[in-house]
Design a protein around this motif. Structure first.
Motif, PDB file in Angstrom:
ATOM      1  N   GLN A 138       0.859  -1.176   0.000  1.00 29.31           N
ATOM      2  CA  GLN A 138       0.000   0.000   0.000  1.00 29.31           C
ATOM      3  C   GLN A 138       0.901   1.233   0.000  1.00 29.31           C
ATOM      4  N   PRO A 139       1.232   1.762  -1.183  1.00 29.42           N
ATOM      5  CA  PRO A 139       2.148   2.903  -1.253  1.00 29.42           C
ATOM      6  C   PRO A 139       1.540   4.162  -0.631  1.00 29.42           C
ATOM      7  N   LEU A 140       2.383   4.897   0.087  1.00 26.34           N
ATOM      8  CA  LEU A 140       1.959   6.135   0.735  1.00 26.34           C
ATOM      9  C   LEU A 140       2.863   7.278   0.300  1.00 26.34           C
ATOM     10  N   CYS A 141       2.292   8.482   0.170  1.00 26.26           N
ATOM     11  CA  CYS A 141       3.107   9.651  -0.157  1.00 26.26           C
ATOM     12  C   CYS A 141       3.971  10.033   1.046  1.00 26.26           C
ATOM     13  N   ARG A 142       3.435   9.811   2.250  1.00 30.30           N
ATOM     14  CA  ARG A 142       4.136  10.010   3.518  1.00 30.30           C
ATOM     15  C   ARG A 142       3.581   8.996   4.509  1.00 30.30           C
ATOM     16  N   GLN A 143       4.388   8.556   5.453  1.00 29.95           N
ATOM     17  CA  GLN A 143       3.910   7.582   6.425  1.00 29.95           C
ATOM     18  C   GLN A 143       2.724   8.106   7.226  1.00 29.95           C
ATOM     19  N   ASP A 144       2.695   9.418   7.491  1.00 32.45           N
ATOM     20  CA  ASP A 144       1.620   9.993   8.295  1.00 32.45           C
ATOM     21  C   ASP A 144       0.546  10.675   7.438  1.00 32.45           C
ATOM     22  N   CYS A 145       0.405  10.263   6.195  1.00 37.18           N
ATOM     23  CA  CYS A 145      -0.619  10.837   5.305  1.00 37.18           C
ATOM     24  C   CYS A 145      -1.992  10.647   5.945  1.00 37.18           C
ATOM     25  N   ALA A 146      -2.758  11.750   6.047  1.00 32.26           N
ATOM     26  CA  ALA A 146      -4.067  11.701   6.708  1.00 32.26           C
ATOM     27  C   ALA A 146      -5.176  11.193   5.786  1.00 32.26           C
ATOM     28  N   GLY A 147      -4.937  11.159   4.497  1.00 31.89           N
ATOM     29  CA  GLY A 147      -5.952  10.644   3.570  1.00 31.89           C
ATOM     30  C   GLY A 147      -6.928  11.715   3.116  1.00 31.89           C
ATOM     31  N   LEU A 148      -8.134  11.281   2.779  1.00 32.21           N
ATOM     32  CA  LEU A 148      -9.178  12.168   2.258  1.00 32.21           C
ATOM     33  C   LEU A 148     -10.297  12.333   3.276  1.00 32.21           C
ATOM     34  N   CYS A 149     -10.957  13.495   3.242  1.00 34.57           N
ATOM     35  CA  CYS A 149     -12.133  13.722   4.080  1.00 34.57           C
ATOM     36  C   CYS A 149     -13.262  12.832   3.560  1.00 34.57           C
ATOM     37  N   ALA A 150     -13.887  12.092   4.447  1.00 35.75           N
ATOM     38  CA  ALA A 150     -14.956  11.168   4.056  1.00 35.75           C
ATOM     39  C   ALA A 150     -16.185  11.885   3.517  1.00 35.75           C
ATOM     40  N   GLN A 151     -16.379  13.153   3.890  1.00 34.84           N
ATOM     41  CA  GLN A 151     -17.563  13.884   3.432  1.00 34.84           C
ATOM     42  C   GLN A 151     -17.332  14.636   2.114  1.00 34.84           C
ATOM     43  N   CYS A 152     -16.225  15.374   2.035  1.00 32.38           N
ATOM     44  CA  CYS A 152     -16.033  16.225   0.846  1.00 32.38           C
ATOM     45  C   CYS A 152     -14.982  15.685  -0.117  1.00 32.38           C
ATOM     46  N   GLY A 153     -14.191  14.694   0.293  1.00 31.63           N
ATOM     47  CA  GLY A 153     -13.218  14.082  -0.605  1.00 31.63           C
ATOM     48  C   GLY A 153     -11.943  14.873  -0.793  1.00 31.63           C
ATOM     49  N   GLN A 154     -11.740  15.968  -0.059  1.00 33.38           N
ATOM     50  CA  GLN A 154     -10.516  16.744  -0.193  1.00 33.38           C
ATOM     51  C   GLN A 154      -9.430  16.151   0.689  1.00 33.38           C
ATOM     52  N   ARG A 155      -8.173  16.427   0.320  1.00 27.10           N
ATOM     53  CA  ARG A 155      -7.047  15.920   1.098  1.00 27.10           C
ATOM     54  C   ARG A 155      -7.040  16.581   2.463  1.00 27.10           C
ATOM     55  N   LEU A 156      -7.047  15.783   3.527  1.00 26.79           N
ATOM     56  CA  LEU A 156      -7.058  16.310   4.891  1.00 26.79           C
ATOM     57  C   LEU A 156      -5.800  17.121   5.202  1.00 26.79           C
ATOM     58  N   ASP A 157      -4.670  16.780   4.587  1.00 24.14           N
ATOM     59  CA  ASP A 157      -3.435  17.534   4.819  1.00 24.14           C
ATOM     60  C   ASP A 157      -3.517  18.956   4.272  1.00 24.14           C
ATOM     61  N   ASP A 158      -4.414  19.205   3.312  1.00 23.40           N
ATOM     62  CA  ASP A 158      -4.575  20.536   2.725  1.00 23.40           C
ATOM     63  C   ASP A 158      -5.657  21.349   3.423  1.00 23.40           C
ATOM     64  N   LEU A 159      -6.383  20.768   4.349  1.00 21.52           N
ATOM     65  CA  LEU A 159      -7.496  21.435   5.027  1.00 21.52           C
ATOM     66  C   LEU A 159      -7.063  21.893   6.416  1.00 21.52           C
ATOM     67  N   PRO A 160      -7.760  22.916   6.986  1.00 23.56           N
ATOM     68  CA  PRO A 160      -7.412  23.355   8.343  1.00 23.56           C
ATOM     69  C   PRO A 160      -7.661  22.244   9.362  1.00 23.56           C
ATOM     70  N   ALA A 161      -6.976  22.330  10.490  1.00 21.66           N
ATOM     71  CA  ALA A 161      -7.079  21.296  11.523  1.00 21.66           C
ATOM     72  C   ALA A 161      -8.496  21.153  12.062  1.00 21.66           C
ATOM     73  N   ASP A 162      -9.290  22.245  12.043  1.00 25.32           N
ATOM     74  CA  ASP A 162     -10.652  22.188  12.589  1.00 25.32           C
ATOM     75  C   ASP A 162     -11.697  21.843  11.524  1.00 25.32           C
ATOM     76  N   HIS A 163     -11.259  21.324  10.378  1.00 22.36           N
ATOM     77  CA  HIS A 163     -12.193  20.982   9.293  1.00 22.36           C
ATOM     78  C   HIS A 163     -13.175  19.906   9.751  1.00 22.36           C
ATOM     79  N   HIS A 164     -14.455  20.202   9.549  1.00 22.34           N
ATOM     80  CA  HIS A 164     -15.484  19.216   9.865  1.00 22.34           C
ATOM     81  C   HIS A 164     -16.742  19.544   9.074  1.00 22.34           C
ATOM     82  N   HIS A 165     -17.677  18.645   9.071  1.00 22.49           N
ATOM     83  CA  HIS A 165     -18.947  18.836   8.386  1.00 22.49           C
ATOM     84  C   HIS A 165     -20.057  18.599   9.399  1.00 22.49           C
ATOM     85  N   GLU A 166     -21.049  19.497   9.381  1.00 23.41           N
ATOM     86  CA  GLU A 166     -22.206  19.345  10.262  1.00 23.41           C
ATOM     87  C   GLU A 166     -23.018  18.175   9.743  1.00 23.41           C
ATOM     88  N   GLN A 167     -23.179  17.186  10.584  1.00 27.66           N
ATOM     89  CA  GLN A 167     -23.947  16.028  10.151  1.00 27.66           C
ATOM     90  C   GLN A 167     -25.022  15.742  11.177  1.00 27.66           C
TER      91      GLN A 167
END
Length: 192
Positions: A138-167
């Motif tokens: 399972q190749p990774l760009c970095r060992q600690d890669c956070a992946g994608l946001c399950a709601q919006c599909g954006q890279r979590l590493d590119d989003l602010p730390a408090d990123h969330h979706h009201e559900q």
């Protein structure tokens, strides 16, 4: 599978005397599909192979290494990955007679043995096997890669730390439909 001409080595000048050695240096292009589904050698990228061929009674022992340019995708965030790596391989190429003798003895894997040709030896199968085993499952760009946001599909590493979706709990959605739309009064800051 068709072999890549750049990885076929001429062995006419390798004496059939046990222990005779021939050193090979190849600079060629990587063949198609050299690797795994998520990561592998980029087709036509530079491929440098150094190998030592040693004559044996029943074939040729190949010890070598290859410098390969890898390209793939991170399994967590789908970011492109590009890196250079060196893979080593040790394989015994049997003479056709020795491979047939293995089959006659009941070796079920005899048809998968690497064999030498009359005047050539194809390094591609050995390189292909070694590279697939050396690649990350399972190749990774970095060992600690956070992946994608399950709601919006954006890279979590590119989003602010408090990123969330009201559900809202989907079990309450039928009740929410019964409530009238509420608007906020800008002057009072209350909902009506």
């Amino acid at each position: 599978m068709a072999s890549t001409a750049g990885l076929v080595v001429d062995i006419v000048d390798l004496p059939q005397q046990v222990g005779a050695i021939k050193n090979v240096h190849l600079e060629t292009s990587a063949p198609a599909d050299l690797g795994a589904e998520m990561i592998g050698a980029q087709e036509d990228s530079p491929l440098i192979v150094d190998a030592e061929l040693t004559s044996l009674d029943n074939g040729v022992l190949v010890r070598g290494s290859a410098d390969v340019h890898l390209r793939g995708q991170c399994v967590r965030c789908l970011r492109d990955i590009e890196e250079d790596t060196t893979v080593s391989f040790d394989e015994l190429y049997f003479t056709p007679e020795a491979a047939q003798a293995q089959a006659d003895e009941g070796d079920e894997e005899a048809d998968e043995l690497f064999t030498v040709g009359d005047t050539t030896l194809d390094l591609e199968p050995a390189l292909r096997d070694a590279l697939v085993l050396a690649l990350p499952f399972q190749p990774l760009c970095r060992q600690d890669c956070a992946g994608l946001c399950a709601q919006c599909g954006q890279r979590l590493d590119d989003l602010p730390a408090d990123h969330h979706h009201e559900q809202l709990d989907p079990r309450w959605s039928a009740l929410a439909a019964l409530l009238p739309e509420q608007e906020e009064d800008p002057e009072q800051g209350e909902r009506h």
